[in-house]
Motif scaffolding. Structure first.
Motif, PDB file in Angstrom:
ATOM      1  N   GLN A   1       4.167   4.553  -6.645  1.00 48.35           N
ATOM      2  CA  GLN A   1       4.729   5.452  -5.638  1.00 48.35           C
ATOM      3  C   GLN A   1       3.788   6.617  -5.418  1.00 48.35           C
ATOM      4  OE1 GLN A   1       8.366   7.340  -7.055  1.00 48.35           O
ATOM      5  NE2 GLN A   1       7.959   6.609  -9.118  1.00 48.35           N
ATOM      6  N   THR A   2       3.883   7.154  -4.209  1.00 48.65           N
ATOM      7  CA  THR A   2       3.016   8.273  -3.852  1.00 48.65           C
ATOM      8  C   THR A   2       3.585   9.559  -4.409  1.00 48.65           C
ATOM      9  OG1 THR A   2       2.798   7.088  -1.776  1.00 48.65           O
ATOM     10  CG2 THR A   2       1.830   9.275  -1.885  1.00 48.65           C
ATOM     11  N   ASN A   3       4.911   9.653  -4.374  1.00 50.98           N
ATOM     12  CA  ASN A   3       5.591  10.887  -4.765  1.00 50.98           C
ATOM     13  C   ASN A   3       6.303  10.662  -6.087  1.00 50.98           C
ATOM     14  OD1 ASN A   3       5.052  12.492  -2.253  1.00 50.98           O
ATOM     15  ND2 ASN A   3       5.930  10.626  -1.402  1.00 50.98           N
ATOM     16  N   ASN A   4       7.052  11.687  -6.510  1.00 49.60           N
ATOM     17  CA  ASN A   4       7.709  11.592  -7.806  1.00 49.60           C
ATOM     18  C   ASN A   4       9.215  11.496  -7.590  1.00 49.60           C
ATOM     19  OD1 ASN A   4       8.440  11.942 -10.521  1.00 49.60           O
ATOM     20  ND2 ASN A   4       8.418  14.173 -10.282  1.00 49.60           N
TER      21      ASN A   4
ATOM     22  N   ILE B   1      13.135   2.190   3.941  1.00 49.96           N
ATOM     23  CA  ILE B   1      13.074   3.539   3.379  1.00 49.96           C
ATOM     24  C   ILE B   1      11.712   4.177   3.658  1.00 49.96           C
ATOM     25  CG2 ILE B   1      14.702   3.005   1.523  1.00 49.96           C
ATOM     26  CD1 ILE B   1      12.081   3.089  -0.336  1.00 49.96           C
ATOM     27  N   ASP B   2      11.557   5.408   3.195  1.00 50.03           N
ATOM     28  CA  ASP B   2      10.277   6.134   3.191  1.00 50.03           C
ATOM     29  C   ASP B   2       9.811   6.476   4.597  1.00 50.03           C
ATOM     30  OD1 ASP B   2       7.946   7.378   2.583  1.00 50.03           O
ATOM     31  OD2 ASP B   2       7.105   5.753   1.376  1.00 50.03           O
ATOM     32  N   PHE B   3      10.439   7.495   5.165  1.00 51.22           N
ATOM     33  CA  PHE B   3      10.111   7.949   6.516  1.00 51.22           C
ATOM     34  C   PHE B   3       9.093   9.092   6.500  1.00 51.22           C
ATOM     35  CE2 PHE B   3      14.082   5.660   6.755  1.00 51.22           C
ATOM     36  CZ  PHE B   3      13.928   4.916   7.912  1.00 51.22           C
ATOM     37  N   ASP B   4       8.178   9.046   5.526  1.00 46.71           N
ATOM     38  CA  ASP B   4       7.166  10.104   5.410  1.00 46.71           C
ATOM     39  C   ASP B   4       6.083  10.001   6.481  1.00 46.71           C
ATOM     40  OD1 ASP B   4       8.522  10.657   3.071  1.00 46.71           O
ATOM     41  OD2 ASP B   4       7.004   9.774   1.761  1.00 46.71           O
ATOM     42  N   GLY B   5       6.044   8.898   7.218  1.00 50.77           N
ATOM     43  CA  GLY B   5       4.958   8.695   8.172  1.00 50.77           C
ATOM     44  C   GLY B   5       3.751   8.103   7.467  1.00 50.77           C
TER      45      GLY B   5
ATOM     46  N   VAL C   1      16.177  11.618  -5.887  1.00 44.23           N
ATOM     47  CA  VAL C   1      15.499  12.806  -5.375  1.00 44.23           C
ATOM     48  C   VAL C   1      14.009  12.507  -5.363  1.00 44.23           C
ATOM     49  CG1 VAL C   1      15.000  15.255  -5.692  1.00 44.23           C
ATOM     50  CG2 VAL C   1      17.286  14.354  -6.239  1.00 44.23           C
ATOM     51  N   LYS C   2      13.418  12.516  -4.171  1.00 43.05           N
ATOM     52  CA  LYS C   2      11.959  12.331  -4.059  1.00 43.05           C
ATOM     53  C   LYS C   2      11.322  13.707  -3.957  1.00 43.05           C
ATOM     54  CE  LYS C   2       9.797  10.151  -0.388  1.00 43.05           C
ATOM     55  NZ  LYS C   2       9.357   8.902   0.240  1.00 43.05           N
ATOM     56  N   TRP C   3      10.685  14.124  -5.050  1.00 42.36           N
ATOM     57  CA  TRP C   3       9.935  15.386  -5.056  1.00 42.36           C
ATOM     58  C   TRP C   3       8.577  15.087  -4.457  1.00 42.36           C
ATOM     59  CZ3 TRP C   3      12.646  19.623  -6.314  1.00 42.36           C
ATOM     60  CH2 TRP C   3      13.756  19.487  -7.153  1.00 42.36           C
TER      61      TRP C   3
ATOM     62  N   GLY D   1       6.614  -3.152   1.315  1.00 45.96           N
ATOM     63  CA  GLY D   1       6.925  -2.261   0.187  1.00 45.96           C
ATOM     64  C   GLY D   1       7.951  -1.191   0.543  1.00 45.96           C
ATOM     65  N   GLN D   2       8.160  -0.984   1.833  1.00 47.35           N
ATOM     66  CA  GLN D   2       9.141   0.023   2.280  1.00 47.35           C
ATOM     67  C   GLN D   2      10.463  -0.646   2.642  1.00 47.35           C
ATOM     68  OE1 GLN D   2       7.755   2.793   1.646  1.00 47.35           O
ATOM     69  NE2 GLN D   2       6.125   3.357   3.066  1.00 47.35           N
ATOM     70  N   THR D   3      10.547  -1.947   2.429  1.00 50.17           N
ATOM     71  CA  THR D   3      11.824  -2.632   2.670  1.00 50.17           C
ATOM     72  C   THR D   3      12.389  -3.052   1.312  1.00 50.17           C
ATOM     73  OG1 THR D   3      10.863  -4.850   2.916  1.00 50.17           O
ATOM     74  CG2 THR D   3      10.995  -3.503   4.904  1.00 50.17           C
TER      75      THR D   3
ATOM     76  N   MET E   1       0.849  -1.180   0.000  1.00 50.67           N
ATOM     77  CA  MET E   1       0.000   0.000   0.000  1.00 50.67           C
ATOM     78  C   MET E   1       0.887   1.232   0.000  1.00 50.67           C
ATOM     79  SD  MET E   1      -2.872   0.810   2.801  1.00 50.67           S
ATOM     80  CE  MET E   1      -2.389   1.975   4.057  1.00 50.67           C
ATOM     81  N   ASN E   2       0.547   2.166  -0.791  1.00 51.03           N
ATOM     82  CA  ASN E   2       1.372   3.346  -0.937  1.00 51.03           C
ATOM     83  C   ASN E   2       0.484   4.583  -0.993  1.00 51.03           C
ATOM     84  OD1 ASN E   2       3.947   4.182  -0.985  1.00 51.03           O
ATOM     85  ND2 ASN E   2       4.488   3.135  -2.888  1.00 51.03           N
ATOM     86  N   PRO E   3      -0.273   4.809   0.097  1.00 55.76           N
ATOM     87  CA  PRO E   3      -1.326   5.807   0.007  1.00 55.76           C
ATOM     88  C   PRO E   3      -0.846   7.235   0.210  1.00 55.76           C
ATOM     89  CG  PRO E   3      -1.397   4.693   2.116  1.00 55.76           C
ATOM     90  CD  PRO E   3      -0.152   4.239   1.424  1.00 55.76           C
TER      91      PRO E   3
HETATM   92 MG    MG Z   1       5.798   7.471   1.283  1.00 52.57          MG
END
Ligand code: MG
Ligand code: ADP
Ligand code: MG
Length: 379
Positions: A66-69, A258-262, A79-81, A246-248, A1-3
């Motif tokens: 992915q949620t971001n670009n 990865i992905d420490f966006d919360g 670079v995650k925009w 999905g974050q491993t 899940m990548n909401p």
């Molecule tokens: Mg994320």
């Protein structure tokens, strides 16, 4: 899940988000690698020095959900925009500062965070810059292969990875001088209310046969959440917040988280949470992997469920041993694990209803397997 459901503060910036191939991301990375300011005028916080990269370096995107670009530059820097840039504070820059100070390396090495301002004047997080991990696959790929092959040894690596992350989060640093708190009575009452709300919302949003099944099992599910009201004294740390397979990443040199966006589906949650919340999410994601293997790869359902049960058991054992090896066994409050797992499945159902209807089979498959038959015919 990548909401994603994070909304920007104010209207979106008129500037377009850079995309792979337009040269803007390579120009940024080149400037950062020279020690210069970002060409876009954003403010920058640095964590580690970047490798030398030229402004003409190759750019490409990722071919995954992915949620971001995210843009890969020179096969060395990602670079995650953030789309759209969320208002500060955001967990990722603080996490990067903390993990850098305490020397946690099982992640993509953080280089920098860029902040800017929205049209409404609020400070926002614009981009996160990290090392690219060569030959990386995320768990929706590599872990599904493990399920299809019936292997579970990987789950011990995942358990150690999560334990290492939590032990690192519980170590003081200048970013988090007091990284461990203790839950008071109010805090655990809040978790119980939050979980009950998630169940109510899942019931409200899930229609058809699945909705009817949930309604028949609502009291069992609610009973499964009850342990949340009895956990005063539980240690709280800053958790990952969206820890699923999905974050491993499995890459050339091992595993990385990865992905420490919360968690984008939970707004306003206290950043200090029981470690069990992350572990519950990681464990149930193995059950989702089994559902993916059944639906997408034709895996035998009984074998896939047995695989998930064994993989989850291996994960939990390795996690407990990992915490003990770090001298932090007290970070896991076992009684919260089961209730947080049920809450997680409710959150997956809410996410599916709001953002990705075709995902519903995964949490429903998990719940049907966990609460088999009993009330099926008597409804
Ligand atoms: Mg994320
Ligand atoms: P989002 O917030 O958009 O989910 P992630 O940081 O989780 O972004 O990255 C999305 C995907 O991009 C990951 O699942 C992975 O496949 C790939 N990816 C992200 N960072 C890296 C990296 N440093 N090295 C290799 N692949 C990466
Ligand atoms: Mg992600």
């Amino acid at each position: 899940m990548n909401p994603s459901s994070t909304e920007p503060d104010g209207p979106p910036s008129p500037e377009r988000t850079p995309t792979a191939g337009d040269g803007a991301t390579a120009a940024l990375v080149a400037a950062l690698s020279r020690g210069d300011d970002p060409p876009g005028g954003q403010a920058v916080v640095r964590f580690h020095p970047l490798p030398p990269v030229r402004a003409t370096a190759h750019e490409r995107g990722f071919d995954v959900d992915q949620t971001n670009n995210s843009v890969v530059v020179d096969e060395r820097v990602v670079v995650k925009w953030l789309t759209p840039p969320p208002p500060l504070p955001q967990p990722a820059p603080q996490m990067f500062a903390h993990l850098t100070s305490v020397g946690f390396t099982a992640t993509a090495l953080p280089y920098a965070a860029l902040t800017g301002r929205s049209a409404g004047g609020a400070e926002t997080l614009v981009a996160l810059v990290t090392a690219y991990l060569p030959e990386a696959a995320d768990g929706w790929e590599w872990c599904v292969e493990e399920a299809v092959a019936g292997r579970t040894a990987f789950a011990a690596d995942l358990g150690r990875l999560a334990a290492g992350l939590h032990a690192a989060m519980a170590t003081p640093s200048p970013a988090f001088p007091e990284p461990v708190r203790v839950a008071d009575g109010d805090a655990d009452g809040g978790w119980a209310a939050r979980a009950r709300d998630a169940l109510a919302r899942a019931l409200e949003l899930t229609c058809g046969e699945d909705g009817a099944w949930l309604a028949r099992h609502a009291s069992e599910l609610a009973a499964g959440l009850r342990g949340l009201g009895r956990a005063a004294g539980t240690p709280l740390i800053r958790i990952h917040g969206d820890l699923h397979v999905g974050q491993t990443l499995r890459w050339r040199e091992g595993y990385a988280v990865i992905d420490f966006d919360g968690n984008p589906t939970v707004t306003g949650a206290d950043p200090f949470q029981p470690a069990a919340r992350d572990l519950a999410q990681l464990g149930t994601s193995l059950e989702h992997v089994a559902q993916v293997a059944i639906l997408r790869r034709g895996a035998d359902p009984a074998r896939a469920l047995a695989w998930a049960a064994e993989a989850r058991a291996v994960l939990l054992t390795a996690y407990r041993e990992g915490l003990a090896a770090h001298g932090r066994p007290e970070l896991l409050e076992e009684s919260l694990l089961g209730p947080f797992e049920i809450e997680q499945e409710c959150r997956e159902l809410i996410y599916a209803a709001l953002h990705l209807p075709r995902w519903r089979y995964a949490p429903m498959g998990v719940l049907r397997a966990r609460f088999p038959h009993r009330t099926e015919e008597t409804a």
